[in-house]
Design a protein around this motif. Structure first.
Motif, PDB file in Angstrom:
ATOM      1  N   SER A  98      -6.181   0.435   8.142  1.00 59.24           N
ATOM      2  CA  SER A  98      -7.506   0.980   8.428  1.00 59.24           C
ATOM      3  C   SER A  98      -7.294   2.071   9.461  1.00 59.24           C
ATOM      4  O   SER A  98      -6.154   2.383   9.812  1.00 59.24           O
ATOM      5  N   ALA A  99      -8.364   2.614   9.979  1.00 57.99           N
ATOM      6  CA  ALA A  99      -8.227   3.641  11.020  1.00 57.99           C
ATOM      7  C   ALA A  99      -7.588   3.067  12.279  1.00 57.99           C
ATOM      8  O   ALA A  99      -6.907   3.778  13.018  1.00 57.99           O
ATOM      9  N   ASP A 100      -7.788   1.772  12.532  1.00 55.52           N
ATOM     10  CA  ASP A 100      -7.334   1.153  13.774  1.00 55.52           C
ATOM     11  C   ASP A 100      -6.025   0.388  13.685  1.00 55.52           C
ATOM     12  O   ASP A 100      -5.315   0.258  14.671  1.00 55.52           O
ATOM     13  N   ASP A 101      -5.741  -0.188  12.515  1.00 55.69           N
ATOM     14  CA  ASP A 101      -4.554  -1.030  12.445  1.00 55.69           C
ATOM     15  C   ASP A 101      -3.900  -1.029  11.075  1.00 55.69           C
ATOM     16  O   ASP A 101      -4.442  -0.528  10.100  1.00 55.69           O
TER      17      ASP A 101
ATOM     18  N   ASP B  63       0.863  -1.179   0.000  1.00 57.97           N
ATOM     19  CA  ASP B  63       0.000   0.000   0.000  1.00 57.97           C
ATOM     20  C   ASP B  63       0.903   1.234   0.000  1.00 57.97           C
ATOM     21  O   ASP B  63       1.621   1.466   0.976  1.00 57.97           O
TER      22      ASP B  63
ATOM     23  N   ARG C 264      -1.595  -8.089  12.265  1.00 61.79           N
ATOM     24  CA  ARG C 264      -2.258  -6.790  12.471  1.00 61.79           C
ATOM     25  C   ARG C 264      -1.549  -6.096  13.625  1.00 61.79           C
ATOM     26  O   ARG C 264      -1.360  -6.692  14.692  1.00 61.79           O
TER      27      ARG C 264
END
Length: 172
Positions: A97-100, A56, A167
């Motif tokens: 993502s927003a969390d991990d 990414d 993660r």
């Protein structure tokens, strides 16, 4: 040969029993993975391995101990090479993502039986005659110490091989 094997077993046991305290710093996970891939590619017996990087480009930093993460990816990638009998494709995918932040390592090997998958992170569990059964237990402990998780399963798309998904908490 036996001395090397005993030395590796003792090193693995000490790493599992007394892992060094991590020093998390903002690090580029892609650079860490690429360093490990370079080490693995440097071994002539791994010349039959192809790597498909699906990084990414938006993923910048994650808060980790770089040395411990190198150990994590070294163990996972080495297991993937061995599972494919040193020939096949390893696909590495990253994202956030927003969390991990996640890193997926997928091999094109025969896959992992369900009864084995449920035990691979247990200390001293191994399916290899020369294995110590501590490599993935150490990986699991390091990931947990970083506040993350790791899972091994058949790939979500139903293809062959095994997929390991790590993660880690997103950097705040």
């Amino acid at each position: 040969y036996q001395v090397d094997r005993l030395n590796r077993s003792a090193h693995d046991l000490l790493a599992f029993a007394r892992p060094k305290a991590g020093k998390p710093v903002p690090a580029r996970i892609h650079l860490i993975v690429d360093r490990v891939l370079k080490m693995i590619a440097g071994d002539p017996k791994n010349q039959g391995i192809q790597v498909d990087r699906r990084y990414d480009p938006e993923l910048v930093h994650v808060l980790v101990d770089p040395e411990q993460m190198e150990q994590v990816f070294f163990n996972i990638l080495l297991n993937a090479c061995q599972a494919m009998d040193l020939k096949g494709v390893i696909t590495i995918t990253t994202g956030a993502s927003a969390d991990d932040v996640f890193v997926s390592v997928r091999d094109s090997g025969p896959g992992i039986p369900e009864e084995v998958a449920s035990r691979i992170f247990e200390p001293f569990f191994t399916t290899r005659a020369k294995g110590t059964g501590l490599g993935l237990a150490i990986v699991h402990k390091i990931i947990q110490d970083h506040g993350g998780s790791i899972q091994a399963a058949p790939p979500a798309d139903g293809g062959g091989g095994t997929e390991m998904v790590i993660r880690l908490p997103a950097e705040a």
